[in-house]
Design an enzyme around this catalytic site. Sequence first.
Site, PDB file in Angstrom:
ATOM      1  NE  ARG A 137     -11.620  -2.821   1.632  1.00  0.00           N
ATOM      2  CZ  ARG A 137     -11.437  -2.094   2.722  1.00  0.00           C
ATOM      3  NH1 ARG A 137     -11.821  -0.839   2.749  1.00  0.00           N
ATOM      4  NH2 ARG A 137     -10.897  -2.631   3.795  1.00  0.00           N
TER       5      ARG A 137
ATOM      6  NE  ARG B 212      -3.651  -0.160   2.451  1.00  0.00           N
ATOM      7  CZ  ARG B 212      -4.401   0.013   3.544  1.00  0.00           C
ATOM      8  NH1 ARG B 212      -4.386  -0.883   4.523  1.00  0.00           N
ATOM      9  NH2 ARG B 212      -5.129   1.093   3.664  1.00  0.00           N
TER      10      ARG B 212
ATOM     11  CB  SER C 140      -5.674  10.221   2.741  1.00  0.00           C
ATOM     12  OG  SER C 140      -5.146   9.424   3.782  1.00  0.00           O
TER      13      SER C 140
ATOM     14  CG  ASP D 181     -13.054   2.483   5.830  1.00  0.00           C
ATOM     15  OD1 ASP D 181     -12.303   2.368   4.843  1.00  0.00           O
ATOM     16  OD2 ASP D 181     -12.666   2.900   6.931  1.00  0.00           O
TER      17      ASP D 181
HETATM   18  C1  S3P Z   1      -8.805   5.655   8.226  1.00  0.00           C
HETATM   19  C2  S3P Z   1      -8.947   6.383   7.095  1.00  0.00           C
HETATM   20  C3  S3P Z   1      -9.320   5.809   5.808  1.00  0.00           C
HETATM   21  C4  S3P Z   1      -9.988   4.457   5.995  1.00  0.00           C
HETATM   22  C5  S3P Z   1      -9.249   3.579   6.947  1.00  0.00           C
HETATM   23  C6  S3P Z   1      -9.124   4.233   8.295  1.00  0.00           C
HETATM   24  C7  S3P Z   1      -8.324   6.311   9.432  1.00  0.00           C
HETATM   25  O1  S3P Z   1      -8.173   5.633   5.028  1.00  0.00           O
HETATM   26  O2  S3P Z   1     -10.134   3.811   4.757  1.00  0.00           O
HETATM   27  O3  S3P Z   1      -9.920   2.347   7.110  1.00  0.00           O
HETATM   28  O4  S3P Z   1      -8.445   5.750  10.525  1.00  0.00           O
HETATM   29  O5  S3P Z   1      -7.819   7.409   9.304  1.00  0.00           O
HETATM   30  P1  S3P Z   1      -7.566   6.831   4.174  1.00  0.00           P
HETATM   31  O6  S3P Z   1      -7.412   7.964   5.068  1.00  0.00           O
HETATM   32  O7  S3P Z   1      -6.244   6.363   3.643  1.00  0.00           O
HETATM   33  O8  S3P Z   1      -8.560   7.039   3.080  1.00  0.00           O
END
Ligand code: S3P
Length: 585
Positions: A337, A117, A159, A306
């Site tokens: 996904r 990732r 993000s 999510d």
């Molecule tokens: C999260 C942010 C999201 C999400 C992940 C948890 C977090 O990812 O998909 O399951 O706790 O900040 P991204 O910020 O990379 O989109």
Amino acid sequence: MIRGRITAPSDKSISHRALILAAVADGESEIKNCSDSRDVKSTVRMLKSLGTSIAKTGKDRFSIKGKGIQGFRNLQYENNLYLNAGNSGTSARLIMGLLAGAGIKANIIGDKSLSKRPMDRVKKPLQEMGAKIAGEKTLPMTCVSGIKKGIDFTPDIDSAQVKSALLTAGIFIEEKVCIHEKNLTRNHTENILRQMGADICVNGKHVEMKGGRELNPVKINIPGDFSGAVYLAVLAAVAKNAVITIDRVGLNPTRTSFLDAAKKMGVKYRVFNIADTYEPTGSIEVKSSCLNCIDINGAMVSSMIDEIPALAILAACAGGTSHFKGASELRKKESDRIKSLVKGFKKLGFDVREYRDGFSIKGKDAVEIAKKASAFRKIDDYGDHRIAMSFNILELAVTGRISRRYRSVGISYPEFYSDIMSVYLQGKIRKGILITGFMGSGKSTVGKNVAKKLKMKFFDLDREIEKQEKISIQEIFIEKGEKYFRELENKILSKLIENEPCVISTGGGTLLNGENLNRAVSNSDIFILKTDYETIRMRLMRENKRPLIKSSNLAEKEAKVRKYYEERQAAYDKIAGIKIYSSTS
Ligand code: S3P
């Protein structure tokens, strides 16, 4: 009929942040209702490796002795320190922010999926802040030296992890960290920082923080995980004749866009009991619904990133074709996904198309889906918890059973199987519940959880026998023999079973006795935990406390495990004709 009420699992996203920020705060913090998920355990492990004292003070409670900014700055690791983030992107990215903020020399590694990732999304802005970070686009990454200045940053991807990593780094410097998001992502880090007295200002999609001063410790209660609750909501919506209430669900508006989409699709739900604390919580009641297709596009994606696999299950049961576009971030999650969903749906015979940035799916009705029921057990979760839970829910809703248990669910929702089993049973229980299965299949753990969820008494037959005899099962076998043990087992089971309805987990051989089986059939619903041979072999070979397979010779022990497994599975399959909750992991 499904009539269930369940408390949502603890929020993983908030748990990570509460732990990391408590570790940085100056003093002792307390976290209640912390997630027990494998991802959050990765964060705990990484923080402990950084010398943070984290004590478990209750089942889901932690006391954390924060080191303070200075405490972290003073950390010097001459030898190569490796921090393993496991499967958890949030742990890796936020702790990268912590290392760069405090200038701690250490490496971050992760499992196979996490190592694919993207990590450059945090590496680049941290480098812009003056940190030296060695590594390519993915893990492993090494923080060589810390940040020196603030940043004014407009991320090109949505993000929350990137935003949170930069804010975590920013705690350590006086210069400002300013982030301007294109689409608002979850704001849990900002909320906790504010609680801790940080100098942080949020204006819509703009966050500005000035660090360089110690954070106050906090007492924090983690709300339920909206992203976990959606699986129960989807189960209610797509199953026939169902009403499920999920309590204490986190309702932070940056996380709940799924509800807007669900409403558009015709999901019948209401939200009530809203408590407006630092993170709003409430109850959600969902009923069986007649569903329409939906189009989801880019702007909506980030606030339900999510939840898209769960939403795809709604789409699979809706009239018409749904389109998911602008969702290429889905390819960068625990699995790709888009691919994982498309492949799963194809196995089930859906008309589904894959695009670069999404997919489309033509819904079918439950009867049609059920015609392909045997395909469910062939669905691969690609090691991704959200893919596993999505297809499990679809199968349960249309067939009333689950044919495959996936280990991955423990990444975010360790009690997923006992929760759905308990929800499924609450509307049905007239009698007691008897849980059986091969040694090492998890009968006691599942039994305990189900009893707790159903608010019924729980008895583990082996423990009851030990209580009465005042010696261990092993000792009973050695000192008195198997025949004596079996008689005792019959006697104690008949006593327990004739009491008020309760949940009993039995030994793996208990129901192979005809008398016990008859008694059990007339007094209880029987559930058999089916587990594949490899998993059983792995679990049993690493312990040596089960009298039937005990041996100091490994080859002999393995032969015994196989012999018992084959004999007993055949017997269970016959019983399974009576009642079954079948699963393989
Ligand atoms: C999260 C942010 C999201 C999400 C992940 C948890 C977090 O990812 O998909 O399951 O706790 O900040 P991204 O910020 O990379 O989109």
